[in-house]
Write an enzyme that holds these catalytic residues in place. Structure first.
Site, mmCIF file in Angstrom:
data_model
loop_
_atom_site.group_PDB
_atom_site.id
_atom_site.type_symbol
_atom_site.label_atom_id
_atom_site.label_comp_id
_atom_site.label_asym_id
_atom_site.label_seq_id
_atom_site.Cartn_x
_atom_site.Cartn_y
_atom_site.Cartn_z
ATOM 1 N N ASP A 60 -43.372 87.442 -20.515
ATOM 2 C CA ASP A 60 -44.743 87.942 -20.650
ATOM 3 C C ASP A 60 -45.242 88.364 -19.274
ATOM 4 O OD1 ASP A 60 -47.194 88.552 -21.681
ATOM 5 O OD2 ASP A 60 -47.841 86.492 -22.039
ATOM 6 N N ASP A 81 -46.071 94.726 -22.774
ATOM 7 C CA ASP A 81 -45.982 93.721 -21.705
ATOM 8 C C ASP A 81 -45.300 92.413 -22.095
ATOM 9 O OD1 ASP A 81 -47.993 92.926 -23.406
ATOM 10 O OD2 ASP A 81 -49.335 92.242 -21.816
ATOM 11 N N GLU A 82 -44.681 92.351 -23.259
ATOM 12 C CA GLU A 82 -43.983 91.112 -23.608
ATOM 13 C C GLU A 82 -42.841 91.382 -24.576
ATOM 14 O OE1 GLU A 82 -46.048 88.192 -26.051
ATOM 15 O OE2 GLU A 82 -47.584 89.676 -26.538
#
Length: 366
Positions: A14, A108-109
């Protein structure tokens, strides 16, 4: 808790305050300052906040007005999604150096299954460290990670040592970890559900574990079975590299509230064209059209209609949206409109997989 179901080595990576961190990286004058990506001090909603802003209570999904009130020095930055996608691709390229089993959740993860990996490294923890180090060196951003036997625990663990840290929950530590976990930290337990659990005397994983599956299902419906199993370390969802999209949407927040349906239809036409473009780019179509309306008092309303055929054309989407808009009188002026298409032609019927217990192989190297 013995079974033949294999324990996997799952990493959840993350990125730390991704959108805000990209802006601070690209514009050094923003480093160390409280910034919010998206929104403004008069309108809109914050998409992301830097850690400097978070110390003042600014967070994503907060209105720009409230964010500015919480942090008078807050700097609002216009989002640059093309740039975020560019950086995200660089990060994913690093992931694929270690495994092809990468399941992105957003820009983003992502989840990585490194049970068997391209480096031949038996330690998921060392792989996570190496990935985080490479992201910092090659991209210039920090990332946090959670490492454990399944996706649920890995995701929960990735929040523990943020920013720029990681946490490993070894197989033998899974049950104590879950029992001590605050119920609010369970992935899938939102604010409303947490309040309901508090009223039932459920404050930690240990409290949750004392409840029978019948009890949980009677109070939480289908989610009750999910809570019953995850608190016992059972979450057999595999990392899916080709995750099937279930819906596709676009929405707009307006600089001034709209009170005329004529103006709303004009805005909805542009939104329907954007949705159509995204559907065609992804080579999908859907049967269910949903109109999202957020009023000036922030109350939210959705209206949906399911068709007998798949659509992706902007005009067909707009025809359905128009009927949804006029089917009921608007209760207030409107600050946001959105359109989503679901029941896509990518969804395939399949039988439910049976829940299996996990095997606690204490010699399993993490």
């Amino acid at each position: 808790m013995e079974s033949n179901f294999p324990i996997r080595k799952i990493i959840h990576v993350d990125m730390d305050a991704f959108y805000a961190s990209v802006e601070q990286m690209d514009f050094p004058e923003l480093k160390g300052k409280a910034i919010a990506v998206g929104g403004s001090e008069k309108r809109g909603v914050v998409s992301a906040a830097s850690y400097e802003a978070r110390t003042f209570g600014v967070k994503s999904a907060m209105s720009g007005i409230q964010a500015k009130r919480s942090c008078p020095e807050l700097i609002f930055v216009k989002p640059r999604f093309d740039r975020y996608k560019e950086i995200s691709k660089q990060i994913r390229k690093i992931f694929f150096d270690y495994t092809d089993l990468v399941e992105p959740l957003s820009l983003d993860e992502a989840y990585l299954d490194v049970t068997t990996n391209k480096k031949g490294n038996p330690s998921a923890s060392l792989i996570a460290e190496e990935i985080r180090s490479r992201i910092l060196k090659e991209v210039g951003l920090t990332a946090s990670a959670g490492i454990s036997i399944n996706k649920f625990i890995a995701k929960v663990a990735s929040d523990y040592n943020k920013p720029n840290g990681q946490k490993t929950v070894n197989p033998e530590d899974v049950l104590p970890f879950l029992e001590d976990l605050d119920i609010r930290k369970f992935y899938g337990v939102g604010k409303v559900t947490a309040e309901k659990m508090y009223q039932l005397g459920i404050y930690t994983g240990k409290d949750l574990k004392l409840k029978s599956i019948d009890y949980l299902e009677s109070h939480f419906g289908k989610s009750g079975s999910y809570y019953y199993h995850v608190v016992r370390g059972i979450h057999n969802s595999e990392v899916k590299p080709n995750r099937i999209r279930k819906s596709l949407a676009a929405e707009r927040t307006f600089s001034e509230n709209l009170s005329s349906e004529i103006f709303m239809l004009e805005k909805l036409k542009h939104i329907s064209e954007e949705v159509s473009k995204r559907l065609k780019t992804n080579k999908v179509a859907g049967k269910t059209v949903t109109l999202k309306i957020k009023y000036s008092d922030f109350t939210l309303q959705t209206r949906s209609k399911s068709l007998h055929y798949f659509i992706s054309d902007a005009d067909l989407i707009m025809d359905t949206v128009k009927s949804l808009l006029i089917q009921e009188e608007l209760t207030n002026s409107v600050r946001l409109l959105g359109i989503s298409i679901s029941n896509l032609n990518t969804e395939k019927p399949g039988k439910k997989s049976e829940d299996k217990s996990i095997s606690m192989q204490l010699q399993f190297r993490f």
